[in-house]
Design a protein around this motif. Structure first.
Motif, PDB file in Angstrom:
ATOM      1  N   VAL A  31       0.900  -1.148  -0.191  1.00  0.00           N
ATOM      2  CA  VAL A  31       0.047   0.139   0.012  1.00  0.00           C
ATOM      3  C   VAL A  31       1.031   1.173  -0.094  1.00  0.00           C
ATOM      4  N   GLY A  32       1.816   1.182   0.896  1.00  0.00           N
ATOM      5  CA  GLY A  32       2.768   2.476   0.841  1.00  0.00           C
ATOM      6  C   GLY A  32       3.516   2.734  -0.301  1.00  0.00           C
ATOM      7  N   MET A  33       3.919   1.623  -1.097  1.00  0.00           N
ATOM      8  CA  MET A  33       4.610   1.705  -2.235  1.00  0.00           C
ATOM      9  C   MET A  33       3.671   2.319  -3.358  1.00  0.00           C
ATOM     10  N   MET A  34       2.619   1.832  -3.487  1.00  0.00           N
ATOM     11  CA  MET A  34       1.571   2.284  -4.545  1.00  0.00           C
ATOM     12  C   MET A  34       1.018   3.609  -4.254  1.00  0.00           C
ATOM     13  N   VAL A  35       1.042   4.177  -2.837  1.00  0.00           N
ATOM     14  CA  VAL A  35       0.617   5.683  -2.617  1.00  0.00           C
ATOM     15  C   VAL A  35       1.826   6.470  -3.243  1.00  0.00           C
ATOM     16  N   ARG A  36       3.085   6.054  -2.916  1.00  0.00           N
ATOM     17  CA  ARG A  36       4.176   6.641  -3.723  1.00  0.00           C
ATOM     18  C   ARG A  36       4.232   6.893  -4.982  1.00  0.00           C
ATOM     19  N   VAL A  37       3.832   5.827  -5.785  1.00  0.00           N
ATOM     20  CA  VAL A  37       3.538   5.713  -7.277  1.00  0.00           C
ATOM     21  C   VAL A  37       2.573   6.630  -7.744  1.00  0.00           C
ATOM     22  N   LEU A  38       1.308   6.482  -6.973  1.00  0.00           N
ATOM     23  CA  LEU A  38       0.163   7.223  -7.352  1.00  0.00           C
ATOM     24  C   LEU A  38       0.229   8.755  -7.294  1.00  0.00           C
ATOM     25  N   LEU A  39       0.971   9.144  -6.177  1.00  0.00           N
ATOM     26  CA  LEU A  39       1.304  10.329  -5.642  1.00  0.00           C
ATOM     27  C   LEU A  39       2.558  10.855  -5.700  1.00  0.00           C
ATOM     28  N   PRO A  40       3.189  11.070  -7.104  1.00  0.00           N
ATOM     29  CA  PRO A  40       4.588  11.216  -7.439  1.00  0.00           C
ATOM     30  C   PRO A  40       5.061  12.438  -6.444  1.00  0.00           C
ATOM     31  N   GLY A  41       6.293  12.299  -5.719  1.00  0.00           N
ATOM     32  CA  GLY A  41       6.744  13.173  -4.749  1.00  0.00           C
ATOM     33  C   GLY A  41       6.467  13.036  -3.415  1.00  0.00           C
ATOM     34  N   CYS A  42       5.370  12.117  -3.274  1.00  0.00           N
ATOM     35  CA  CYS A  42       5.063  11.960  -1.843  1.00  0.00           C
ATOM     36  C   CYS A  42       5.776  11.009  -1.052  1.00  0.00           C
ATOM     37  N   LEU A  43       6.379  11.299  -0.022  1.00  0.00           N
ATOM     38  CA  LEU A  43       7.260  10.354   0.846  1.00  0.00           C
ATOM     39  C   LEU A  43       6.604  10.442   2.282  1.00  0.00           C
ATOM     40  N   PRO A  44       5.315   9.749   2.426  1.00  0.00           N
ATOM     41  CA  PRO A  44       4.995   9.757   3.903  1.00  0.00           C
ATOM     42  C   PRO A  44       5.913   9.327   4.941  1.00  0.00           C
ATOM     43  N   ASP A  45       5.859   9.788   6.058  1.00  0.00           N
ATOM     44  CA  ASP A  45       6.833   9.419   7.163  1.00  0.00           C
ATOM     45  C   ASP A  45       6.444   8.025   7.875  1.00  0.00           C
ATOM     46  N   THR A  46       5.076   7.826   7.992  1.00  0.00           N
ATOM     47  CA  THR A  46       4.810   6.698   8.813  1.00  0.00           C
ATOM     48  C   THR A  46       3.892   5.829   7.830  1.00  0.00           C
ATOM     49  N   PRO A  47       3.482   4.417   8.382  1.00  0.00           N
ATOM     50  CA  PRO A  47       2.363   3.759   7.748  1.00  0.00           C
ATOM     51  C   PRO A  47       1.204   4.288   7.758  1.00  0.00           C
ATOM     52  N   ASP A  48       0.836   4.949   9.130  1.00  0.00           N
ATOM     53  CA  ASP A  48      -0.450   5.478   9.593  1.00  0.00           C
ATOM     54  C   ASP A  48      -0.568   6.547   8.398  1.00  0.00           C
ATOM     55  N   ALA A  49       0.105   7.428   8.059  1.00  0.00           N
ATOM     56  CA  ALA A  49       0.173   8.605   7.082  1.00  0.00           C
ATOM     57  C   ALA A  49      -0.135   7.900   5.620  1.00  0.00           C
ATOM     58  N   ALA A  50       0.723   6.965   5.346  1.00  0.00           N
ATOM     59  CA  ALA A  50       0.275   6.247   3.876  1.00  0.00           C
ATOM     60  C   ALA A  50      -0.839   5.746   3.775  1.00  0.00           C
ATOM     61  N   ASP A  51      -1.592   5.073   4.998  1.00  0.00           N
ATOM     62  CA  ASP A  51      -2.826   4.187   4.900  1.00  0.00           C
ATOM     63  C   ASP A  51      -3.814   5.447   4.603  1.00  0.00           C
ATOM     64  N   ALA A  52      -3.496   6.699   5.155  1.00  0.00           N
ATOM     65  CA  ALA A  52      -4.620   7.660   5.304  1.00  0.00           C
ATOM     66  C   ALA A  52      -4.621   8.392   3.939  1.00  0.00           C
ATOM     67  N   LEU A  53      -3.617   8.460   3.112  1.00  0.00           N
ATOM     68  CA  LEU A  53      -3.649   8.831   1.830  1.00  0.00           C
ATOM     69  C   LEU A  53      -4.126   7.770   0.872  1.00  0.00           C
ATOM     70  N   ALA A  54      -3.909   6.448   1.279  1.00  0.00           N
ATOM     71  CA  ALA A  54      -4.812   5.155   0.543  1.00  0.00           C
ATOM     72  C   ALA A  54      -6.096   5.481   0.542  1.00  0.00           C
ATOM     73  N   VAL A  55      -6.528   5.680   1.869  1.00  0.00           N
ATOM     74  CA  VAL A  55      -8.098   6.287   2.253  1.00  0.00           C
ATOM     75  C   VAL A  55      -8.412   7.237   0.971  1.00  0.00           C
ATOM     76  N   ALA A  56      -7.860   8.393   0.996  1.00  0.00           N
ATOM     77  CA  ALA A  56      -8.070   9.517   0.355  1.00  0.00           C
ATOM     78  C   ALA A  56      -8.087   9.083  -1.240  1.00  0.00           C
ATOM     79  N   ILE A  57      -7.102   8.265  -1.749  1.00  0.00           N
ATOM     80  CA  ILE A  57      -7.135   7.739  -3.064  1.00  0.00           C
ATOM     81  C   ILE A  57      -8.485   6.934  -3.287  1.00  0.00           C
ATOM     82  N   CYS A  58      -8.556   6.244  -2.413  1.00  0.00           N
ATOM     83  CA  CYS A  58      -9.980   5.428  -2.586  1.00  0.00           C
ATOM     84  C   CYS A  58     -11.255   6.105  -2.751  1.00  0.00           C
ATOM     85  N   HIS A  59     -11.380   7.104  -1.977  1.00  0.00           N
ATOM     86  CA  HIS A  59     -12.469   8.036  -2.065  1.00  0.00           C
ATOM     87  C   HIS A  59     -12.367   8.766  -3.240  1.00  0.00           C
TER      88      HIS A  59
END
Length: 167
Positions: free
Chosen positions: A122-150
């Motif tokens: 999930v974290g790796m795909m978040v970085r692929v789908l949001l170029p330049g994004c480097l979330p500091d924690t898995p919790d932040a990456a998961d939250a970005l995944a929720v936003a992408i899903c929405h």
């Protein structure tokens, strides 16, 4: 449209803000609201409320999405997660945001393509789908995944809400 994704937890609540312009996603910000485990449950919920309220004030999202609670083996942990989730949902709703809810498997499917993906995928795909994004924690990456899903499912969410279905 600016979207806020939330991954609730009593200790760490991840948040991620993205912009949806036409069919493109752009990373805005992400982070974690932390609560102090030395405090009472009520005080920790206040910390989550205040932290998410500050994120909403800082980034002015138009909609929010949150991960649904999954039941784990420890009923006490599930209950605490539910209370944190309720505080976070209430904060977004009090700010006037429509709040969509998504099952963990649907979020993973929207981001990775499979509903049983590992956190690392999930974290790796978040970085692929949001170029330049480097979330500091898995919790932040998961939250970005929720936003992408929405972002992918928001039209359906709005149609269901208009028809009187589940929000």
């Amino acid at each position: 449209m600016r979207l806020l994704g939330l991954d609730p937890g009593l200790r760490n609540t991840g948040w991620g803000v993205i912009d949806l312009v036409d069919n493109r996603l752009r990373h805005v910000a992400d982070g974690v609201v932390r609560s102090d485990d030395r405090l009472s449950l009520a005080e920790r919920l206040v910390q989550l409320h205040q932290g998410v309220a500050q994120v909403i004030a800082d980034f002015s999202p138009g909609e929010a999405a949150i991960e649904e609670t999954f039941v784990n083996r420890n009923p006490a942990s599930t209950l605490k997660l539910g209370q944190a989730r309720g505080a976070v949902m209430l904060t977004a709703s009090l700010a006037g945001l429509p709040v969509a809810e998504y099952a963990p498997n649907l979020i993973k499917k929207a981001v990775v393509g499979g509903g049983h993906a590992a956190k690392e995928q999930v974290g790796m795909m978040v970085r692929v789908l949001l170029p330049g994004c480097l979330p500091d924690t898995p919790d932040a990456a998961d939250a970005l995944a929720v936003a992408i899903c929405h972002a992918h499912h928001r039209a359906t969410f709005h149609k269901l809400a208009q028809a009187g279905g589940r929000r």
